[in-house]
Design an enzyme around this catalytic site. Structure first.
Site, PDB file in Angstrom:
ATOM      1  N   HIS A  16       0.912  -1.381  -0.316  1.00 26.82           N
ATOM      2  CA  HIS A  16       0.067   0.111  -0.058  1.00 26.82           C
ATOM      3  C   HIS A  16       0.857   1.056   0.183  1.00 26.82           C
ATOM      4  O   HIS A  16       1.533   1.643   0.993  1.00 26.82           O
ATOM      5  CB  HIS A  16      -0.897   0.367   1.287  1.00 26.82           C
ATOM      6  CG  HIS A  16      -1.706  -1.102   1.496  1.00 26.82           C
ATOM      7  ND1 HIS A  16      -2.924  -1.375   1.128  1.00 26.82           N
ATOM      8  CD2 HIS A  16      -1.443  -2.350   2.017  1.00 26.82           C
ATOM      9  CE1 HIS A  16      -3.502  -2.400   1.454  1.00 26.82           C
ATOM     10  NE2 HIS A  16      -2.580  -3.091   2.009  1.00 26.82           N
ATOM     11  N   HIS A  55      -9.007 -10.129   0.515  1.00 27.86           N
ATOM     12  CA  HIS A  55      -8.843  -9.841   2.085  1.00 27.86           C
ATOM     13  C   HIS A  55      -9.839 -10.513   2.688  1.00 27.86           C
ATOM     14  O   HIS A  55     -10.851  -9.917   2.748  1.00 27.86           O
ATOM     15  CB  HIS A  55      -8.644  -8.336   2.273  1.00 27.86           C
ATOM     16  CG  HIS A  55      -8.640  -8.132   3.894  1.00 27.86           C
ATOM     17  ND1 HIS A  55      -7.715  -7.311   4.214  1.00 27.86           N
ATOM     18  CD2 HIS A  55      -9.067  -8.509   4.881  1.00 27.86           C
ATOM     19  CE1 HIS A  55      -7.485  -7.071   5.609  1.00 27.86           C
ATOM     20  NE2 HIS A  55      -8.640  -7.918   6.009  1.00 27.86           N
ATOM     21  N   HIS A  59      -2.393 -12.331   2.629  1.00 24.25           N
ATOM     22  CA  HIS A  59      -2.012 -12.480   3.849  1.00 24.25           C
ATOM     23  C   HIS A  59      -2.732 -13.551   4.765  1.00 24.25           C
ATOM     24  O   HIS A  59      -3.337 -13.169   5.764  1.00 24.25           O
ATOM     25  CB  HIS A  59      -2.250 -11.166   4.579  1.00 24.25           C
ATOM     26  CG  HIS A  59      -3.231 -10.520   4.198  1.00 24.25           C
ATOM     27  ND1 HIS A  59      -4.705 -10.728   4.186  1.00 24.25           N
ATOM     28  CD2 HIS A  59      -3.382  -9.139   4.072  1.00 24.25           C
ATOM     29  CE1 HIS A  59      -5.274  -9.666   4.047  1.00 24.25           C
ATOM     30  NE2 HIS A  59      -4.382  -8.869   3.819  1.00 24.25           N
ATOM     31  N   ASP A 116       2.350  -6.762   2.518  1.00 26.14           N
ATOM     32  CA  ASP A 116       1.334  -5.992   2.954  1.00 26.14           C
ATOM     33  C   ASP A 116       1.822  -4.803   3.650  1.00 26.14           C
ATOM     34  O   ASP A 116       1.275  -4.189   4.367  1.00 26.14           O
ATOM     35  CB  ASP A 116       0.383  -6.776   3.965  1.00 26.14           C
ATOM     36  CG  ASP A 116      -0.970  -5.941   4.325  1.00 26.14           C
ATOM     37  OD1 ASP A 116      -1.411  -5.196   3.436  1.00 26.14           O
ATOM     38  OD2 ASP A 116      -1.854  -6.453   5.223  1.00 26.14           O
TER      39      ASP A 116
END
Ligand code: DOR
Length: 443
Positions: A62, A176, A230, A301
Site C-alpha cells: 500500500h 482480504h 495474507h 502488505d
C-alpha cells in the site's frame, strides 16, 4: 555496449543451485551469463562472490498515493522497496480516491511512471457496483476484494455481491478474507476494551476462516482464479491442505510469520494490523504451509502509517505496518540459519509471485529475462535501523532485530538503482506486463 556487467557473482539458478560467473545486462534484459565475460559496459561491478538473486517481487503493498502522501508516496514506497531488494511491486487500490475505474488507474500509472524507482503494477478495487470496470479496466494484475473492512472504504461483504463478481469475468480475484458480520458483532462485544491486544480477539481466527471458506466456495462454484492474501491462521492452512484447487494460490506475510500476540506488550498498536497478528502456533503452521507448498509465496502488505497516527489510543490507531524494506532480509536470515533452502527462497520471494500474476519476463536469472537483480550480503549480520528505512512511516516493527542477507546492490531494468544504502537518481521502473495465458517466458 552493455549497460551493466556484474563480475564474480554466485548466481542463483531457478533450480536452487548456484553457479559462479558474470552477468551482462543491456536493453533492460539479461543478455549473457558466462563464467567470464570480457566486454565493455557503462558500469561494471565486482560482486566479490556474493549471492545474486532474481529481483524480489512484493505482490502486496500500500503506497498511499494518491490521497495520503503524508504516509507514503510512490517515490518513497518504491525507494523503500529497492532498498529491501524488491524490484517489482503490486499495489493495492485503497488509496484516496480508490482505484476503482480506468481514470483512477491511469492516474496511478502516470504517477508511477514519473516517480517509481521499481517496476509497478496495480489492482483494481471491487465495490458492489463497479462490475463492468472490474472486467474492462487495463492493465491490472487482478481484482482486490476487501471482504472485511480495513483501511479505507472499500468493502464487498454481501454474498450476492461477491457471487456476482466471482460469476462474471475471468481475472484473478485477490481477497482480504475477514468476515465483516463477525467483526461487527465482536466489535460490540468488546466495546469497552482499549488495549491493543483486543484487536486479535475481536478479529479472531474464525473471522478469517469464515471469509476464506466463502471465497473458496465461490471460487470452486464458478471455477474462478482466486488468490488468498495474507493468510494468517493455522485453521486456514489446514483448510487449504485438505483441499486446494489448482487455480487457487495463497500468500502469507512476514508479520504473520515473525510476530505474534506476545509482541503487543512491547510494541502496542505498532503491530496492529488486519488480519491481526496471531498465536505462536499460527506462526508455526504458516511456516509449515510455506514449506509444504500449501502457501505459494510471501508478500509484505506494506501498510505505512505515521508514528503519530499509530500512537493514538486503541481503537483509534490505524491498522498496518511498513515492511517492504525488511522482508527479504528476514527471510534470508532464516535461510542463513538453515531453516529453508534456496529453491524455497526463490519461489516465495520472486518466481512464485511472477507465475501467479503472470508477470512476463520476471522471476528468474536467465538470458533473455528482465535484468532485475538483487545482490545480497550473506556474510554480514546487522540490526534493522529505523534511520535506514526509506518509508515515510519512519518506523519499523523489526527495529533492533539482527538480520543476515541485506541487499547491497539492487538492479532494475539493467541499471543499479540502489547501492549500499544510497538510491541513485534518475532511474525509474516500468509498468509490469501480464500474460493472459500464464506463459511468462520473455518473447
Ligand atoms: O492492516 C492493514 N492495513 N490491513 C489492510 O488490509 C489494509 C492496510 C492499510 O492499507 O493500512
Amino acid at each position: 555496449m552493455y549497460s551493466l556487467l556484474i563480475h564474480n557473482a554466485r548466481i542463483a539458478q531457478p533450480d536452487g543451485s548456484i553457479v559462479e560467473g558474470d552477468v551482462a545486462c543491456g536493453q533492460g534484459r539479461i543478455q549473457h551469463i558466462a563464467p567470464q565475460i570480457d566486454a565493455s559496459a557503462q558500469e561494471t561491478l565486482d560482486a566479490q562472490g556474493r549471492l545474486l538473486l532474481p529481483g524480489i517481487i512484493d505482490p502486496q503493498v500500500h503506497f498511499r498515493e494518491p490521497g495520503n502522501e503524508h504516509k507514503e508516496d510512490l517515490g518513497s514506497g518504491s525507494r523503500a522497496a529497492v532498498a529491501g531488494g524488491v524490484t517489482s511491486f503490486l499495489e493495492m487500490p485503497n488509496t484516496a480516491p480508490a482505484t476503482i475505474d480506468q481514470a483512477a488507474l491511469d492516474d496511478k500509472l502516470g504517477r508511477a511512471a514519473k516517480k517509481s524507482v521499481a517496476n509497478y503494477g496495480f489492482f483494481i478495487g471491487a465495490t458492489p457496483d463497479n462490475l463492468e470496470a472490474l472486467n474492462s479496466v487495463n492493465p491490472v494484475c487482478g481484482i482486490k476484494i476487501f471482504m472485511g473492512s480495513s483501511t479505507g472504504s472499500l468493502l464487498v461483504n454481501r454474498r450476492d455481491d461477491l457471487e456476482h463478481i466471482f460469476a462474471n469475468g475471468d481475472r484473478l480475484i485477490a481477497v482480504h478474507a475477514e468476515d465483516e458480520a463477525r467483526i461487527n458483532t465482536r466489535l460490540k462485544q468488546f466495546a469497552g476494551r482499549t488495549d491493543t491486544a483486543a484487536h486479535s480477539e475481536i478479529r479472531d481466527n474464525q473471522c478469517a476462516v469464515l471469509a476464506t471458506e466463502l471465497a473458496l466456495e465461490l471460487s470452486i462454484q464458478y471455477q474462478r482464479r482466486l488468490h488468498i492474501l495474507h493468510l494468517s491462521t493455522h485453521e486456514e492452512v489446514d483448510i487449504l491442505r485438505r483441499s486446494k484447487p489448482e487455480w487457487v494460490t495463497a500468500e502469507t506475510i512476514p508479520n504473520h510469520l515473525f510476530l505474534n500476540v506476545a509482541d503487543y506488550e512491547r510494541l502496542g498498536s505498532l503491530v496492529q494490523m488486519n488480519p491481526p497478528i496471531r498465536q505462536p502456533q499460527d506462526n508455526k503452521a504458516l511456516w509449515q504451509g510455506l514449506r509444504d507448498g500449501v502457501i505459494d509465496f510471501i508478500a509484505t502488505d506494506h501498510a505505512p502509517h505515521t508514528l503519530e497516527e499509530k500512537q493514538r489510543p486503541y481503537p483509534k490507531s490505524p491498522s498496518g505496518m511498513p515492511g517492504v524494506q525488511t522482508s527479504l532480509a528476514l527471510i534470508l536470515t532464516r535461510y542463513a540459519a538453515g531453516d529453508c533452502n534456496l529453491v524455497e527462497v526463490l519461489q516465495w520471494m520472486s518466481a512464485g509471485p511472477a507465475q501467479a500474476y503472470g508477470l512476463i519476463g520476471k522471476g528468474q536469472i536467465a538470458e533473455g529475462w528482465d535484468a532485475d537483480l538483487t545482490l545480497v550480503d550473506m556474510d554480514t549480520t546487522r540490526p534493522v535501523k529505523t534511520e535506514e528505512m526509506f518509508s515515510k512511516a519512519g518506523w519499523t516493527p523489526y527495529a533492533g532485530r539482527e538480520l543476515t542477507g541485506w541487499p547491497i546492490y539492487t538492479v532494475v531494468g539493467g541499471h543499479v538503482v540502489f547501492e549500499r544504502g544510497v538510491i541513485r537518481d534518475g532511474i525509474y521502473g516500468q509498468a509490469l506486463r501480464y500474460s493472459p495465458t500464464g506463459d511468462i517466458q520473455p518473447s
